[in-house]
Design a protein around this motif. Structure first.
Motif, short mmCIF file in Angstrom:
data_model
loop_
_atom_site.label_atom_id
_atom_site.label_comp_id
_atom_site.label_asym_id
_atom_site.label_seq_id
_atom_site.Cartn_x
_atom_site.Cartn_y
_atom_site.Cartn_z
N VAL A 6 0.80 -1.16 0.38
CA VAL A 6 -0.18 0.11 -0.32
C VAL A 6 0.85 1.18 0.51
O VAL A 6 1.90 1.07 0.69
CB VAL A 6 -0.73 -0.22 1.69
N GLN A 7 0.53 2.82 -0.68
CA GLN A 7 1.29 3.29 -0.74
C GLN A 7 1.28 4.40 0.27
O GLN A 7 -0.05 3.78 1.60
CB GLN A 7 0.22 4.62 -1.45
N THR A 8 1.86 5.31 0.61
CA THR A 8 2.03 5.83 2.34
C THR A 8 0.48 6.68 2.48
O THR A 8 0.11 7.17 1.50
CB THR A 8 3.26 6.67 2.26
N GLY A 9 -0.14 6.62 3.20
CA GLY A 9 -1.33 7.19 3.82
C GLY A 9 -2.45 6.34 3.42
O GLY A 9 -3.55 6.75 3.83
N GLY A 10 -2.38 5.51 2.94
CA GLY A 10 -3.02 3.99 2.85
C GLY A 10 -4.07 3.39 4.44
O GLY A 10 -3.52 3.38 5.02
N SER A 11 -4.48 2.92 3.74
CA SER A 11 -4.72 2.20 4.61
C SER A 11 -5.28 0.01 4.64
O SER A 11 -5.39 0.14 3.32
CB SER A 11 -6.78 2.14 4.69
N MET A 34 -5.90 -0.62 10.26
CA MET A 34 -4.47 0.25 10.25
C MET A 34 -4.84 1.56 8.42
O MET A 34 -5.14 1.03 7.28
CB MET A 34 -3.38 -0.41 9.50
N ASN A 35 -4.73 2.68 9.50
CA ASN A 35 -5.54 3.51 8.35
C ASN A 35 -3.86 4.30 8.47
O ASN A 35 -2.81 4.81 9.20
CB ASN A 35 -5.93 4.42 9.33
N SER A 36 -4.36 5.43 8.13
CA SER A 36 -2.87 6.25 7.66
C SER A 36 -1.20 5.51 7.93
O SER A 36 -0.44 6.36 8.91
CB SER A 36 -2.93 7.70 8.58
N LEU A 37 -0.97 4.55 7.11
CA LEU A 37 0.60 4.00 7.05
C LEU A 37 1.24 4.90 5.83
O LEU A 37 1.43 5.53 5.56
CB LEU A 37 -0.26 2.84 6.25
N ARG A 38 2.23 4.16 7.36
CA ARG A 38 4.03 5.22 7.15
C ARG A 38 5.14 4.38 6.16
O ARG A 38 4.64 3.47 7.06
CB ARG A 38 4.15 5.66 8.13
N PRO A 39 5.65 4.24 5.58
CA PRO A 39 7.11 3.36 5.64
C PRO A 39 7.42 2.62 6.32
O PRO A 39 7.35 1.57 6.25
CB PRO A 39 8.08 4.85 4.96
N GLU A 40 7.79 3.17 7.77
CA GLU A 40 8.07 2.64 9.26
C GLU A 40 6.83 1.77 9.83
O GLU A 40 7.29 0.92 10.40
CB GLU A 40 8.04 3.31 10.16
N ASP A 41 5.70 0.82 9.19
CA ASP A 41 4.88 0.23 9.55
C ASP A 41 5.50 -1.21 9.40
O ASP A 41 4.49 -1.59 9.42
CB ASP A 41 2.97 0.65 9.30
N THR A 42 5.70 -0.52 7.43
CA THR A 42 7.11 -2.06 7.03
C THR A 42 6.82 -3.02 7.71
O THR A 42 7.93 -2.69 8.47
CB THR A 42 7.29 -1.10 5.85
N VAL A 95 2.86 -6.82 5.54
CA VAL A 95 2.92 -5.22 5.07
C VAL A 95 3.80 -4.28 4.73
O VAL A 95 4.89 -4.12 5.79
CB VAL A 95 2.07 -4.94 6.75
N THR A 96 4.06 -4.14 3.79
CA THR A 96 4.57 -3.30 2.60
C THR A 96 4.21 -1.94 2.94
O THR A 96 3.26 -1.62 2.10
CB THR A 96 5.02 -3.71 2.04
N VAL A 97 4.12 -0.26 2.97
CA VAL A 97 4.25 0.59 2.75
C VAL A 97 5.40 1.44 1.98
O VAL A 97 6.51 1.12 2.02
CB VAL A 97 3.86 1.09 4.15
N SER A 98 5.13 1.72 0.76
CA SER A 98 5.86 2.47 0.15
C SER A 98 5.46 4.15 0.34
O SER A 98 4.20 4.22 -0.09
CB SER A 98 6.05 2.16 -1.57
N SER A 99 6.94 4.45 0.04
CA SER A 99 6.80 6.21 0.19
C SER A 99 6.55 6.30 -1.54
O SER A 99 6.99 6.25 -2.56
CB SER A 99 8.34 6.02 0.95
#
Length: 125
Positions: free
Chosen positions: A12-17, A83-91, A121-125
């Protein structure tokens, strides 16, 4: 013996859920406390959130409070993590866990007895 299986991870992209699920089989989790933990590459497993058996008590790590919501549906033997407002550090790989855990130990991984296999879970920046 209760088994836990997580699902719902992904990219998911940064800010996604994302919404993670953890389904228990082989027994009931209705009287157990449940938690979510995560582990990023090269890091220790860290506490994310926990919930009491009746959902009356929840606890969150400071890093996710206000962005993540833990919940459970005992009728479905299922635990969730919204999980909302996901950040790269949530990866990380996210694990659900079950046990008879006192509130003061909700954040202690060693107090949980049963663990799932994890979902990435992978959050891309």
């Amino acid at each position: 013996q209760v088994q836990l299986v997580e699902s719902g991870g992904g990219l998911v992209q940064t800010g996604g859920s994302l919404r993670l699920s953890c389904v228990a089989s082989g027994g009931s989790i209705n009287t157990s406390q449940m938690g979510w933990f995560r582990q990023a590459p090269g890091k220790f497993r860290e506490f994310v959130a926990a919930i009491g058996s009746s959902s009356s008590t929840t606890l969150y790590s400071a890093s996710v409070k206000g962005r993540f919501t833990i919940s459970r549906d005992n009728a479905k033997n299922t635990l969730y993590l919204q999980m909302n407002s996901l950040r790269p550090e949530d990866t990380a790989v996210y694990y659900c866990a079950s046990g008879r855990v006192p509130v003061r130990s909700y954040g202690v991984a060693e107090k949980y007895e049963i663990w799932g296999q994890g979902t990435q879970v992978t959050v891309s920046s």
